[in-house]
Design an enzyme around this catalytic site. Sequence first.
Site, PDB file in Angstrom:
ATOM      1  N   GLN A 340       0.932  -1.146   0.165  1.00 20.53           N
ATOM      2  CA  GLN A 340      -0.047  -0.090  -0.089  1.00 20.53           C
ATOM      3  C   GLN A 340       0.918   1.130  -0.069  1.00 20.53           C
ATOM      4  O   GLN A 340       1.763   1.379   0.996  1.00 20.53           O
ATOM      5  CB  GLN A 340      -0.948  -0.046   1.179  1.00 20.53           C
ATOM      6  CG  GLN A 340      -1.867  -0.902   1.290  1.00 20.53           C
ATOM      7  CD  GLN A 340      -1.633  -2.105   2.056  1.00 20.53           C
ATOM      8  OE1 GLN A 340      -0.199  -2.456   2.075  1.00 20.53           O
ATOM      9  NE2 GLN A 340      -2.612  -2.785   2.866  1.00 20.53           N
ATOM     10  N   GLN A 362       0.246  -0.132  -5.826  1.00 22.04           N
ATOM     11  CA  GLN A 362      -0.909  -0.496  -5.231  1.00 22.04           C
ATOM     12  C   GLN A 362      -1.729   0.630  -4.119  1.00 22.04           C
ATOM     13  O   GLN A 362      -0.850   1.385  -3.543  1.00 22.04           O
ATOM     14  CB  GLN A 362      -0.690  -1.797  -4.217  1.00 22.04           C
ATOM     15  CG  GLN A 362      -1.775  -2.278  -3.304  1.00 22.04           C
ATOM     16  CD  GLN A 362      -1.217  -3.229  -2.291  1.00 22.04           C
ATOM     17  OE1 GLN A 362      -0.560  -4.145  -2.540  1.00 22.04           O
ATOM     18  NE2 GLN A 362      -2.411  -3.759  -1.496  1.00 22.04           N
ATOM     19  N   ASP A 363      -2.919   0.645  -4.616  1.00 19.53           N
ATOM     20  CA  ASP A 363      -3.575   1.923  -3.977  1.00 19.53           C
ATOM     21  C   ASP A 363      -3.333   3.339  -4.141  1.00 19.53           C
ATOM     22  O   ASP A 363      -2.913   4.021  -3.432  1.00 19.53           O
ATOM     23  CB  ASP A 363      -3.699   1.834  -2.295  1.00 19.53           C
ATOM     24  CG  ASP A 363      -4.229   0.271  -1.660  1.00 19.53           C
ATOM     25  OD1 ASP A 363      -4.675  -0.428  -2.485  1.00 19.53           O
ATOM     26  OD2 ASP A 363      -4.089   0.190  -0.432  1.00 19.53           O
ATOM     27  N   ASP A 384      -6.070  -2.479  -7.027  1.00 22.38           N
ATOM     28  CA  ASP A 384      -7.003  -1.672  -6.059  1.00 22.38           C
ATOM     29  C   ASP A 384      -6.560  -0.161  -6.154  1.00 22.38           C
ATOM     30  O   ASP A 384      -6.925   0.417  -5.197  1.00 22.38           O
ATOM     31  CB  ASP A 384      -7.111  -2.165  -4.826  1.00 22.38           C
ATOM     32  CG  ASP A 384      -7.444  -3.813  -4.377  1.00 22.38           C
ATOM     33  OD1 ASP A 384      -8.024  -4.322  -5.481  1.00 22.38           O
ATOM     34  OD2 ASP A 384      -7.283  -4.277  -3.358  1.00 22.38           O
ATOM     35  N   ARG A 443     -13.129  -5.239  -7.643  1.00 24.35           N
ATOM     36  CA  ARG A 443     -13.630  -6.369  -6.510  1.00 24.35           C
ATOM     37  C   ARG A 443     -14.058  -5.792  -5.419  1.00 24.35           C
ATOM     38  O   ARG A 443     -13.795  -4.710  -4.926  1.00 24.35           O
ATOM     39  CB  ARG A 443     -12.450  -7.220  -6.216  1.00 24.35           C
ATOM     40  CG  ARG A 443     -11.032  -6.614  -5.718  1.00 24.35           C
ATOM     41  CD  ARG A 443     -10.176  -7.464  -5.235  1.00 24.35           C
ATOM     42  NE  ARG A 443      -8.916  -6.763  -4.887  1.00 24.35           N
ATOM     43  CZ  ARG A 443      -8.116  -7.528  -3.976  1.00 24.35           C
ATOM     44  NH1 ARG A 443      -8.095  -8.899  -3.489  1.00 24.35           N
ATOM     45  NH2 ARG A 443      -6.957  -6.861  -3.252  1.00 24.35           N
TER      46      ARG A 443
END
Length: 539
Positions: A340, A362-363, A384, A443
Site C-alpha cells: 500500500q 497498489q492503492d 485496487d 472487486r
Amino acid sequence: MSFVNFLFILILLPSFLQALSNVTPSPSTQQTLNAQDLVMQACTGVENQNSCLWNMRFGLEKAGSSHANSVLNAALRTSINEARLAIDAITKFNALSISYREQVAIEDCKELLDFSVSELAWSLAEMKKIRAGDNDISYEGNLKAWLSAALSNQDTCLEGFEGTDRHLENFVKGSLKQVTQLIGNVLALYTQLHSMPFKASRNGTATNSIREFPEWLTEGDQELLKISSLGVHVDAIVSLDGSGHYRTITEAIDEAPSHSNRRHIIYVKQGVYRENIDMKKKKTNIMLVGDGIGKTVVTGNRNFMQGWTTFRTATVAVSGKGFIARDMTFRNTAGPQNHQAVALRVDSDQSAFFRCSMEGYQDTLYAHSLRQFYRECEIYGTIDYIFGNGAAVFQKCKIYTRVPLPLQKVTITAHGRKDPHQSTGFSIQDSFILATQPTYLGRPWKQFSRTVFINTYMGGLVQPRGWLEWYGNFALSTLWYGEYRNYGPGASLSGRIKWPGYHIIRDAATAKFFTAGHFIDGMSWLPSTGIKFTEGLSN
C-alpha cells in the site's frame, strides 16, 4: 441490555414516548411512523441503550418539538457526543510499549473521529434548512453524503490496526462501537424519512460546456484572467528556484487562510516537489494550479512496509471542502514490492481534479470519502488502485495498468461501501481503460461495494469475466456493479460473471443515476469550479 434495564427505561419514559406519538413524517415518506418507533430505531442495537434513550429524551425535551426532524436532530447530537467520547477514550489510552504503526493508527483514529464530528455537525446545521415540502434536493444530497462519510471513518480507523496487537485493536473497536452503531441508525432513519424520487435539476438542461468564468471570480479577477499568461489570477506562487512567494507547496498551504469561503489559488510552477502534503479540514476552498501533467510533480515514497498506515502513506492528502487541482501530477514511487502506497488521498467534499495524473502501484488513488469529480485525469496502478468509500465520478479519464508483483492480479477498483444506505460509489464515464496487463474492473472491498462503467473504452486485456472476487462468495449478492454501453475489445458482456449483484444496465434511466448531475449533486457545485463537465449521459 438486560430485561430489567429495558423495563426500567420503559417505566420512566411512557409519558415521553406517548407525547411524541403525534410525529408528522416528511411528506416524502410512504409510511406512518410514531415517535416511539423513531426513538427506538435511533437506539436499535446500540451497546448502551440506556444512555442512548436518555440522550434522545433530553435532546427532544430541549428542542420542545415532537416532529420527525426533531428526533433526527436529537439523534445527531447524541452521535456527536459519542464521537467526542470516543476521541477522549482513544486520546487517554496509555500503553508502555506500542509499535510505530500503532502510534500512527491512534493518531489516524483521532483525526478520523474529528472528521465524523465535523460531518455530523454539518448535518445538524443542514437539518435547520429542511422544511416540510422543501424541494431543494441539494439538502438531501448534502446530508446523505456527510452521514455516509461519518459512518465510514470508524472503519478506516480500525483498518490502521490490521496486523498489530489485538489488545489495542479490541480496545479501539470497543471505543468506536457505540458511535458507529448510532451513525448507522441515523443514516437509516434519515433515508427512511426523507427518501424521495429524483427531482429534475432546477438549473436547466445538461451542459457539456464550461462557463466563460467561474462564479467565484470577481470582476477584477476576470479582467486579470483575460491578460494573464497563466489564465487565472493567483494568490500565491510556489517555485523551487525562489522566484515565487514560497519554495514548497506545504508553506503556501500553511499560510493560506483557514475556513475561507473565497477561492484561494496557489500557482505551483514547473518542478519536482519532494514533499508530503497534508491539507487539513480547516483549509477550505484551496486550488492548486500547475504547469501540466509531468511538469508540476509532487512526489513521495511513503508506504505500508515502512510502518505507515495506508491512510498516512499519501503523498498528497486533501481534507478541506472545495479543493481543486489542475494540471498537476501526484506520485508515489514506493513500487509494488512495498504494497500500500497512496499517491493522492481525498476527504474533501465537492472536490474536483482537472487534467491531473495520479501515479502509483497498489492503492494509488484513495477516494476516501465525500463527493469528488475527476475530469481528463490519468490514473496508473496495479492493485485496487482506485479505492475508498467516496462518491466519485470520473469523466474522460485514462486509466493505465502497471506490472504487478508475480501472482498478483491487476484490479482497477475496490469500493468500500459498508452500508446500503450510504450514497457512495464509483462511476467511470466516457473514459479509457488502457490495460497493458490482464486486468479486472474491480472487486468488492466491503459488503455493499458499488461501481459502474458507462460509455467507456476497454482494451483487449480487460478479462472476459470482467470482475474479481475479494474472497469466496463475500459480497457477491450485496454489491452493485454495472456496465452500460461500453465498447472496445474488452467490453464484450458474453463472458461476464453471473453474480447476483452484477448488472448489465440496459436502460438510460438507471445509467443516468450514476452521472455527475445525479450521483454527486453536480449541478449544485460543479459549475462554480470552472471545470468542464457532462451533467448526464453523453449519448
